[in-house]
Design an enzyme around this catalytic site. Structure first.
Site, PDB file in Angstrom:
ATOM      1  N   SER A   1      -0.953 -59.169  12.445  1.00  0.00           N
ATOM      2  CA  SER A   1       0.421 -58.997  12.948  1.00  0.00           C
ATOM      3  C   SER A   1       1.204 -60.310  12.945  1.00  0.00           C
ATOM      4  O   SER A   1       0.722 -61.353  13.393  1.00  0.00           O
ATOM      5  CB  SER A   1       0.393 -58.420  14.365  1.00  0.00           C
TER       6      SER A   1
ATOM      7  N   THR B   1       1.463 -50.995  18.039  1.00  0.00           N
ATOM      8  CA  THR B   1       1.248 -50.744  16.616  1.00  0.00           C
ATOM      9  C   THR B   1      -0.006 -49.906  16.412  1.00  0.00           C
ATOM     10  O   THR B   1      -0.600 -49.392  17.368  1.00  0.00           O
ATOM     11  CB  THR B   1       1.267 -52.078  15.825  1.00  0.00           C
TER      12      THR B   1
ATOM     13  N   LYS C   1       0.505 -45.664  18.712  1.00  0.00           N
ATOM     14  CA  LYS C   1       1.903 -45.272  18.972  1.00  0.00           C
ATOM     15  C   LYS C   1       2.045 -43.911  19.645  1.00  0.00           C
ATOM     16  O   LYS C   1       3.011 -43.684  20.368  1.00  0.00           O
ATOM     17  CB  LYS C   1       2.697 -45.290  17.662  1.00  0.00           C
TER      18      LYS C   1
ATOM     19  N   ASP D   1      11.377 -48.186  15.419  1.00  0.00           N
ATOM     20  CA  ASP D   1      10.954 -48.184  14.009  1.00  0.00           C
ATOM     21  C   ASP D   1      12.022 -47.578  13.098  1.00  0.00           C
ATOM     22  O   ASP D   1      12.322 -48.122  12.028  1.00  0.00           O
ATOM     23  CB  ASP D   1       9.655 -47.387  13.844  1.00  0.00           C
TER      24      ASP D   1
ATOM     25  N   LEU E   1       5.777 -49.478   4.192  1.00  0.00           N
ATOM     26  CA  LEU E   1       5.906 -49.914   5.585  1.00  0.00           C
ATOM     27  C   LEU E   1       4.901 -51.024   5.888  1.00  0.00           C
ATOM     28  O   LEU E   1       5.131 -51.873   6.743  1.00  0.00           O
ATOM     29  CB  LEU E   1       5.674 -48.735   6.538  1.00  0.00           C
TER      30      LEU E   1
ATOM     31  N   GLY F   1       7.144 -53.940   3.901  1.00  0.00           N
ATOM     32  CA  GLY F   1       7.846 -53.606   5.141  1.00  0.00           C
ATOM     33  C   GLY F   1       8.216 -54.774   6.029  1.00  0.00           C
ATOM     34  O   GLY F   1       8.455 -54.590   7.230  1.00  0.00           O
TER      35      GLY F   1
HETATM   36  N1  LIG Z   1       6.977 -52.585   8.797  1.00  0.00           N
HETATM   37  C1  LIG Z   1       6.963 -52.140  10.035  1.00  0.00           C
HETATM   38  O1  LIG Z   1       7.750 -52.544  10.897  1.00  0.00           O
HETATM   39  C2  LIG Z   1       5.997 -51.082  10.411  1.00  0.00           C
HETATM   40  C3  LIG Z   1       6.247 -50.296  11.554  1.00  0.00           C
HETATM   41  C4  LIG Z   1       5.349 -49.295  11.839  1.00  0.00           C
HETATM   42  C5  LIG Z   1       4.231 -49.100  11.062  1.00  0.00           C
HETATM   43  N2  LIG Z   1       4.007 -49.872   9.968  1.00  0.00           N
HETATM   44  C6  LIG Z   1       2.844 -49.650   9.099  1.00  0.00           C
HETATM   45  O2  LIG Z   1       2.823 -48.270   8.774  1.00  0.00           O
HETATM   46  C7  LIG Z   1       1.484 -47.851   8.541  1.00  0.00           C
HETATM   47  C8  LIG Z   1       1.210 -46.553   9.296  1.00  0.00           C
HETATM   48  O3  LIG Z   1       1.201 -46.790  10.690  1.00  0.00           O
HETATM   49  P1  LIG Z   1       1.029 -45.581  11.752  1.00  0.00           P
HETATM   50  O4  LIG Z   1       1.312 -46.144  13.082  1.00  0.00           O
HETATM   51  O5  LIG Z   1       1.793 -44.391  11.307  1.00  0.00           O
HETATM   52  O6  LIG Z   1      -0.529 -45.234  11.603  1.00  0.00           O
HETATM   53  P2  LIG Z   1      -1.259 -43.908  12.076  1.00  0.00           P
HETATM   54  O7  LIG Z   1      -0.519 -43.233  13.169  1.00  0.00           O
HETATM   55  O8  LIG Z   1      -2.675 -44.277  12.289  1.00  0.00           O
HETATM   56  O9  LIG Z   1      -1.129 -42.898  10.788  1.00  0.00           O
HETATM   57  C9  LIG Z   1      -1.812 -43.203   9.620  1.00  0.00           C
HETATM   58  C10 LIG Z   1      -1.297 -42.327   8.461  1.00  0.00           C
HETATM   59  O10 LIG Z   1      -1.895 -42.809   7.257  1.00  0.00           O
HETATM   60  C11 LIG Z   1      -2.613 -41.755   6.617  1.00  0.00           C
HETATM   61  N3  LIG Z   1      -3.807 -42.345   5.981  1.00  0.00           N
HETATM   62  C12 LIG Z   1      -4.615 -43.307   6.482  1.00  0.00           C
HETATM   63  N4  LIG Z   1      -5.577 -43.614   5.584  1.00  0.00           N
HETATM   64  C13 LIG Z   1      -5.379 -42.808   4.516  1.00  0.00           C
HETATM   65  C14 LIG Z   1      -6.031 -42.652   3.275  1.00  0.00           C
HETATM   66  N5  LIG Z   1      -7.124 -43.381   2.946  1.00  0.00           N
HETATM   67  N6  LIG Z   1      -5.556 -41.733   2.413  1.00  0.00           N
HETATM   68  C15 LIG Z   1      -4.458 -40.983   2.723  1.00  0.00           C
HETATM   69  N7  LIG Z   1      -3.781 -41.088   3.876  1.00  0.00           N
HETATM   70  C16 LIG Z   1      -4.244 -41.997   4.767  1.00  0.00           C
HETATM   71  C17 LIG Z   1      -2.958 -40.778   7.711  1.00  0.00           C
HETATM   72  O11 LIG Z   1      -3.199 -39.512   7.120  1.00  0.00           O
HETATM   73  P3  LIG Z   1      -3.973 -38.339   7.939  1.00  0.00           P
HETATM   74  O12 LIG Z   1      -2.952 -37.716   8.839  1.00  0.00           O
HETATM   75  O13 LIG Z   1      -4.449 -37.440   6.878  1.00  0.00           O
HETATM   76  O14 LIG Z   1      -5.081 -39.019   8.701  1.00  0.00           O
HETATM   77  C18 LIG Z   1      -1.674 -40.843   8.561  1.00  0.00           C
HETATM   78  O15 LIG Z   1      -0.668 -40.073   7.975  1.00  0.00           O
HETATM   79  C19 LIG Z   1       0.602 -49.025   8.965  1.00  0.00           C
HETATM   80  O16 LIG Z   1       0.169 -49.709   7.803  1.00  0.00           O
HETATM   81  C20 LIG Z   1       1.519 -49.889   9.791  1.00  0.00           C
HETATM   82  O17 LIG Z   1       1.164 -51.277   9.729  1.00  0.00           O
HETATM   83  C21 LIG Z   1       4.875 -50.867   9.644  1.00  0.00           C
END
Ligand SMILES: NC(=O)c1ccc[n+]([C@@H]2O[C@H](COP(=O)([O-])OP(=O)(O)OC[C@H]3O[C@@H](n4cnc5c(N)ncnc54)[C@H](OP(=O)(O)O)[C@@H]3O)[C@@H](O)[C@H]2O)c1
Length: 328
Positions: free
Chosen positions: A17, A64, A68, A105, A273, A297
């Protein structure tokens, strides 16, 4: 001199982070007397870690992966946008000591896409990959802009379908599995090929033709498909999207899920992202498919952080300098 006020980001893993660095720059720029640390808490430790931080004087948290959604159980109140998203990325300790969950977000992403990258979202066909906390945070905000088309695709289709149901009042969203995205594309390609053949068959050498004869009837029909999407069949777009947003966390494991290549065309802008000091796997993949541009992102991270800072400190930092210091 007033006491330093404590803030932190909580997640697991958290070593990657950059939020502590960003908030340090914001604090220096605005003259706010704050500290900002990173707390690594696995899911089973979330409750204890939050309670400990707040009891020791913490004033606010960023939240994060993967907390969330889980952190909602620890909130006394939620803002409307956090309630709609079903996900919290910002915790505010209010004057009465209660905890309020918010979500910056969505607005952070929109500011980066529209203001920093200059994209015209309302006229775009947008695909969001992933249905976790981040996808929830951005989808309501995107849906409110009423883009030309908004599709969510996820490995676990049921999660995407749940979001479509929950957000039905905000805007029209279509849910797909990765396999269905490929099927859609091949059906569209077949339909295009049939149209071309029909056009050729229809030509009668004795007829006079104007350009209008080759323009499809745009009246459309409002048939609803199995995933709750009402589409204008005669207006079916091509397979590639204008904007593809990767909201999966697969990049944290160095992976790119099996997204079909047909979602990317030469005019497609891709946005991951996830962010890294090196190129993320999704950005590498998107460039290999021949997209127009692929962004990490960082901009969203910085803009959502600025929004959180503004909520906590009542002053919005200027993000220009921080954005220049981080990769694009
Ligand atoms: N730039 C920014 O400000 C910002 C803000 C927020 C988040 N992010 C980034 O966004 C990403 C997601 O965060 P989140 O909070 O949404 O995580 P999360 O709630 O844990 O959700 C993870 C998502 O990724 C999918 N996934 C994980 N591994 C996978 C794989 N091997 N193949 C296919 N799908 C996969 C999951 O699918 P399933 O539902 O099938 O498990 C789910 O849809 C992270 O990398 C985070 O760092 C960035």
């Amino acid at each position: 001199m007033p006491e330093v006020e404590k803030y932190a980001v909580i997640g697991h893993p958290i070593a990657h982070s950059k939020s502590p660095v960003i908030h340090k720059v914001f604090a220096e720029q605005t003259g706010e007397n704050i500290s900002y640390e990173a707390i690594d808490a696995p899911p089973e430790e979330l409750h204890n870690a939050v309670t400990r931080f707040i009891t020791l004087g913490g004033r606010g948290l960023n939240v994060t992966v993967p907390h969330k959604q889980a952190i909602i159980d620890l909130m006394d109140t939620l803002t409307e946008r956090a309630e709609i998203a079903g996900a919290v990325n910002t915790v505010i300790k209010l004057e009465d000591g209660s905890l309020c969950g918010d979500n910056t977000d969505g607005i952070g992403l929109i500011i980066d896409l529209q203001d920093n990258l200059g994209l015209d979202l309302e006229n775009m066909r947008i695909l969001v990959l992933g249905a976790g906390g981040a996808a929830r945070g951005i989808l309501a905000t995107l849906a409110e802009l009423r883009p030309e088309e908004l599709v969510i695709a996820n490995r676990t289709l049921d999660k995407a379908l749940d979001i479509v149901d929950e957000f039905a009042d905000i805007g029209r969203i279509k849910a797909r599995s990765f396999e269905e995205l490929a099927e859609d594309a091949s059906e569209m390609a077949d339909a295009d090929a049939d149209d071309d053949i029909d056009d050729i068959d229809d030509i009668d050498e004795d007829d006079d033709y104007s350009a209008d004869d080759y323009i499809a009837d745009a009246s459309g029909s409002d048939d609803e498909d199995d995933n709750g999407y009402e589409g204008d069949d005669d207006n079916e777009p091509g397979p590639a999207f204008d904007l593809v947003i990767n909201a999966t966390s697969a990049g944290l494991e160095g992976k790119v899920p099996p997204f079909p290549a047909c979602i990317i065309g030469p005019d497609t802008v891709c946005y991951d992202l996830s962010y890294s000091m090196r190129e993320t796997p999704f950005v590498t993949w998107a460039k290999a498919q021949g997209c127009a541009a692929a962004h990490q992102g960082w901009g969203m991270l910085i803009e959502q952080a600025a929004e959180s800072f503004n909520i906590w400190r009542d002053i919005r930092p200027d993000t220009t300098d921080v954005r220049k210091q981080l990769p694009s």
